[in-house]
Design a protein around this motif. Structure first.
Motif, PDB file in Angstrom:
ATOM      1  N   THR A   1      65.367 140.026 -92.883  1.00  0.00           N
ATOM      2  CA  THR A   1      66.587 139.780 -92.102  1.00  0.00           C
ATOM      3  C   THR A   1      66.573 140.623 -90.838  1.00  0.00           C
ATOM      4  N   GLU A   2      66.247 141.895 -91.008  1.00  0.00           N
ATOM      5  CA  GLU A   2      66.339 142.804 -89.869  1.00  0.00           C
ATOM      6  C   GLU A   2      65.386 142.407 -88.740  1.00  0.00           C
ATOM      7  N   GLU A   3      64.135 142.147 -89.089  1.00  0.00           N
ATOM      8  CA  GLU A   3      63.184 141.761 -88.042  1.00  0.00           C
ATOM      9  C   GLU A   3      63.648 140.477 -87.360  1.00  0.00           C
ATOM     10  N   THR A   4      64.131 139.526 -88.174  1.00  0.00           N
ATOM     11  CA  THR A   4      64.590 138.258 -87.621  1.00  0.00           C
ATOM     12  C   THR A   4      65.698 138.459 -86.592  1.00  0.00           C
ATOM     13  N   LEU A   5      66.663 139.303 -86.935  1.00  0.00           N
ATOM     14  CA  LEU A   5      67.770 139.520 -86.001  1.00  0.00           C
ATOM     15  C   LEU A   5      67.262 140.115 -84.693  1.00  0.00           C
ATOM     16  N   TYR A   6      66.308 141.042 -84.773  1.00  0.00           N
ATOM     17  CA  TYR A   6      65.746 141.619 -83.547  1.00  0.00           C
ATOM     18  C   TYR A   6      65.015 140.572 -82.717  1.00  0.00           C
ATOM     19  N   LEU A   7      64.242 139.747 -83.389  1.00  0.00           N
ATOM     20  CA  LEU A   7      63.480 138.733 -82.663  1.00  0.00           C
ATOM     21  C   LEU A   7      64.419 137.709 -82.019  1.00  0.00           C
ATOM     22  N   LEU A   8      65.422 137.270 -82.799  1.00  0.00           N
ATOM     23  CA  LEU A   8      66.398 136.325 -82.245  1.00  0.00           C
ATOM     24  C   LEU A   8      67.144 136.961 -81.077  1.00  0.00           C
ATOM     25  N   SER A   9      67.410 138.245 -81.217  1.00  0.00           N
ATOM     26  CA  SER A   9      68.098 138.978 -80.154  1.00  0.00           C
ATOM     27  C   SER A   9      67.330 138.875 -78.843  1.00  0.00           C
ATOM     28  N   HIS A  10      66.009 139.023 -78.908  1.00  0.00           N
ATOM     29  CA  HIS A  10      65.196 138.929 -77.697  1.00  0.00           C
ATOM     30  C   HIS A  10      65.189 137.514 -77.128  1.00  0.00           C
ATOM     31  N   LEU A  11      65.179 136.531 -78.019  1.00  0.00           N
ATOM     32  CA  LEU A  11      65.241 135.149 -77.544  1.00  0.00           C
ATOM     33  C   LEU A  11      66.573 134.883 -76.848  1.00  0.00           C
ATOM     34  N   ARG A  12      67.641 135.397 -77.451  1.00  0.00           N
ATOM     35  CA  ARG A  12      68.973 135.186 -76.884  1.00  0.00           C
ATOM     36  C   ARG A  12      69.029 135.735 -75.459  1.00  0.00           C
ATOM     37  N   MET A  13      68.523 136.957 -75.290  1.00  0.00           N
ATOM     38  CA  MET A  13      68.498 137.546 -73.952  1.00  0.00           C
ATOM     39  C   MET A  13      67.629 136.697 -73.019  1.00  0.00           C
ATOM     40  N   GLY A  14      66.487 136.246 -73.536  1.00  0.00           N
ATOM     41  CA  GLY A  14      65.577 135.436 -72.728  1.00  0.00           C
ATOM     42  C   GLY A  14      66.228 134.153 -72.242  1.00  0.00           C
ATOM     43  N   ILE A  15      66.999 133.531 -73.105  1.00  0.00           N
ATOM     44  CA  ILE A  15      67.673 132.295 -72.716  1.00  0.00           C
ATOM     45  C   ILE A  15      68.718 132.588 -71.643  1.00  0.00           C
ATOM     46  N   HIS A  16      69.501 133.648 -71.853  1.00  0.00           N
ATOM     47  CA  HIS A  16      70.549 133.977 -70.881  1.00  0.00           C
ATOM     48  C   HIS A  16      69.979 134.407 -69.535  1.00  0.00           C
ATOM     49  N   LEU A  17      68.750 134.900 -69.536  1.00  0.00           N
ATOM     50  CA  LEU A  17      68.133 135.302 -68.267  1.00  0.00           C
ATOM     51  C   LEU A  17      67.260 134.195 -67.676  1.00  0.00           C
ATOM     52  N   GLY A  18      67.289 133.037 -68.317  1.00  0.00           N
ATOM     53  CA  GLY A  18      66.537 131.904 -67.774  1.00  0.00           C
ATOM     54  C   GLY A  18      65.026 132.037 -67.927  1.00  0.00           C
ATOM     55  N   ARG A  19      64.582 132.896 -68.880  1.00  0.00           N
ATOM     56  CA  ARG A  19      63.142 133.083 -69.062  1.00  0.00           C
ATOM     57  C   ARG A  19      62.589 132.211 -70.170  1.00  0.00           C
ATOM     58  N   LEU A  20      63.460 131.560 -70.899  1.00  0.00           N
ATOM     59  CA  LEU A  20      63.026 130.781 -72.063  1.00  0.00           C
ATOM     60  C   LEU A  20      63.871 129.522 -72.083  1.00  0.00           C
ATOM     61  N   GLU A  21      63.278 128.430 -71.686  1.00  0.00           N
ATOM     62  CA  GLU A  21      64.110 127.248 -71.478  1.00  0.00           C
ATOM     63  C   GLU A  21      63.881 126.144 -72.497  1.00  0.00           C
ATOM     64  N   THR A  22      62.986 126.409 -73.441  1.00  0.00           N
ATOM     65  CA  THR A  22      62.653 125.333 -74.366  1.00  0.00           C
ATOM     66  C   THR A  22      63.583 125.265 -75.580  1.00  0.00           C
ATOM     67  N   ILE A  23      64.291 126.352 -75.858  1.00  0.00           N
ATOM     68  CA  ILE A  23      65.137 126.356 -77.058  1.00  0.00           C
ATOM     69  C   ILE A  23      66.604 126.397 -76.668  1.00  0.00           C
ATOM     70  N   PRO A  24      67.436 125.536 -77.281  1.00  0.00           N
ATOM     71  CA  PRO A  24      68.871 125.602 -76.971  1.00  0.00           C
ATOM     72  C   PRO A  24      69.483 126.891 -77.540  1.00  0.00           C
ATOM     73  N   LEU A  25      70.378 127.470 -76.760  1.00  0.00           N
ATOM     74  CA  LEU A  25      71.074 128.682 -77.203  1.00  0.00           C
ATOM     75  C   LEU A  25      71.773 128.432 -78.534  1.00  0.00           C
ATOM     76  N   GLN A  26      72.273 127.209 -78.701  1.00  0.00           N
ATOM     77  CA  GLN A  26      72.996 126.861 -79.907  1.00  0.00           C
ATOM     78  C   GLN A  26      72.132 127.071 -81.159  1.00  0.00           C
ATOM     79  N   THR A  27      70.843 126.747 -81.044  1.00  0.00           N
ATOM     80  CA  THR A  27      69.932 126.938 -82.179  1.00  0.00           C
ATOM     81  C   THR A  27      69.831 128.417 -82.533  1.00  0.00           C
TER      82      THR A  27
END
Lengths: 353, 353
Positions: B285-311
């Protein structure tokens, strides 16, 4: 140098990852240390003598038919990056690259033969091959040694055998070494045992780049430490019938145990490595070798079928610092290299998929 | 329980990752602590009194029009997994899940309102919303409090205000808290400063699951610590005009600084996280939350456009232990959960790509 640029772009025969026991044995290597009679060892030579040895050996090596096309590289004149490429391909030693004075290397076009001139000894003859093929290499180097002895007068002592600059090489002057890939023994924490057993047999266990280097990417070089009091054939026979088959068996058993008892942990390791190589934006040499190491094991265990083994073997070589700079066509500092390494690997994996 | 199974499968309104400042503010929450006049606090109640409080509150809550459809869960009777789902969705506290005796929770169908019965106080009214919307939540909870006060007689003291089981809640009985996502401040090593500043303002900084939990996945809950001597409106005004905008500004600046000064390091972090989530075969769980956290930031900064924030927002909830077991439809031990978590995330990412 154009010649080195070309070398840097190909995989090289002995790096091809083929040959007997290639799931575990990366490559085999034999080298003989020889010195010219009538000349002092290099440690006792002055510049004039050193130059004379160099010219003599260059001349004889280039004018003798060694059964293959030979390229000669003047290491003293070669740019640092070219020397580094040769080190990364195991064609010259680090000391040879970083040394001083006239020195060189003759390399066969398939990179399975390298003759270092004025390294620690006047001449070091080295043959290399992919996979486990020491007997074949011995046949070849024995023949080469005979041919060269017809052209050159090697320092030889009735009682001691061939005389060498370092006493550990006196006698046969032979060093036999095998590069092994042992990721499962590493994961199982059983490398220490192997290492101890090897030491008891008076064998040396070293890292990817020989003496004094750490084991990176789970690669280990096993080589004989003494050359006196045993014949070349005995040393090779011991490697062929006892040492290497035993370690290969251990590693295979460790891999099977992982497959059977911890398949998820194994797949996790392999696929995380893949995910990182496929996505990272900066990668150090060391991390890259470890990640590639896991992919290599994954492919050999049938857990990763999307990437050709050939791509992985090639990346092991190309991911190294000097090779990367040759591929990029310019000098890169450490940080730039890490970024280019990640870009290059991402691109290669995408192409191979 | 069928009802909880249904809840576990949806994202829930307040978890949607929408609303004001949603690049940094995950959610806002206000709760009021209330106790019934004429009954002892729960620490002093016997079983009979506790049951009587429970029945009275159940009855009034379920028969009062609170402006939305209400589901009531008897926590004492609920299976452990159902209770855990409610904790993971922040609808009940850990203490409430693990406590003893008659207790329950009324949850609105959109999960933006939860009324805990017999937690530390007789009644805890809680409203939740996605993003930064404390003023809107205050309007709602103030109205709900008024409606409930027409049905229930709350213990109130002229001088002290509302009386509560724990003295830190006496007065307004209000706790205002905001869940923030601060990965850039964490990466920049500046969280300590924020934490110190918050403490100087008598605010508490806590992890994902409130009191006594570590900050996992770079999520931080900021909440007021004192409820006495300040009006509810003052507390909320302070959050709305000073505290939260300031921290949000800090985090945004830290993100922009990363983008400007260390774009490669930033992308490396984001893409490695993606590569790991897409390929790992076992994930805690813990590692997952950290990894998702980085994706979330990436999406908000426009660095990761392939995954919907909703997912990503949905996975934050679904990757938790009890949710996973609900999705899988069976109990799973820790190791099985980690494997199923990795499988589930891999599948979701593949679908969204």
């Amino acid at each position: 140098m154009k010649m080195i640029d070309d070398i840097a772009k190909r995989t090289g025969t002995w790096l091809s990852g083929t040959g007997p026991m290639n799931d575990i044995v990366i490559s085999s290597r034999i080298r003989l240390a020889r010195n010219l009679a009538g000349f002092p060892f290099l440690t006792k030579s002055d510049t004039g003598q050193r130059n004379e040895i160099y010219r003599l050996l260059y001349d004889r090596v280039m004018h003798t038919d060694l059964g293959c096309r030979i390229l000669f590289v003047d290491i003293e004149e070669a740019p640092e990056l070219d020397r580094q490429v040769l080190v990364e391909r195991h064609l010259i030693s680090r000391q040879h690259a970083e040394g001083e004075g006239s020195r060189g290397v003759a390399v066969s076009d398939k990179e399975t033969l390298a003759l270092m001139v004025n390294e620690e000894d006047h001449l070091r003859i080295q043959v290399l091959g992919s996979g486990f093929r020491l007997e074949q290499l011995w046949e070849r180097i024995d023949k080469l040694d005979d041919i060269l002895q017809q052209q050159l007068d090697f320092a030889f002592h009735e009682q001691y055998g061939f005389l060498t600059a370092c006493p550990t090489n006196v006698g046969t002057g032979i060093r036999v070494s095998v590069m092994l890939h042992l990721p499962a023994l590493k994961l199982a924490g059983e490398l220490e045992k192997v290492s101890r057993a090897a030491k008891n047999m008076r064998l040396a266990v070293r890292g990817l780049h020989g003496e004094g280097t750490e084991a990176t990417g789970d690669f280990y070089q096993i080589s004989n430490q003494t050359t006196l009091g045993k014949s070349e054939k005995d040393i090779i026979a011991e490697f062929c019938s006892i040492v290497i088959p035993k370690i290969v068996d251990y590693e295979r058993m460790a891999r099977q145990a992982l497959l059977k008892d911890r398949p998820t942990a194994l797949d996790d390791k392999i696929w995380r490595a893949y995910g990182t190589l496929e996505n990272a934006r900066t990668l150090s040499t060391e991390e890259t070798l470890y990640l590639l190491s896991h992919l290599r094991m994954g492919i050999h265990l049938g857990r990763l079928e999307t990437i050709p083994l050939q791509t992985i073997n090639d990346l092991f070589i190309k991911a190294q610092p000097a090779h990367l700079q040759k591929i990029r066509g310019m000098r890169l500092d450490g940080e730039e290299r890490s970024v280019f390494r990640a870009d290059y690997i991402r691109q290669r994996l995408a192409e191979s998929n």
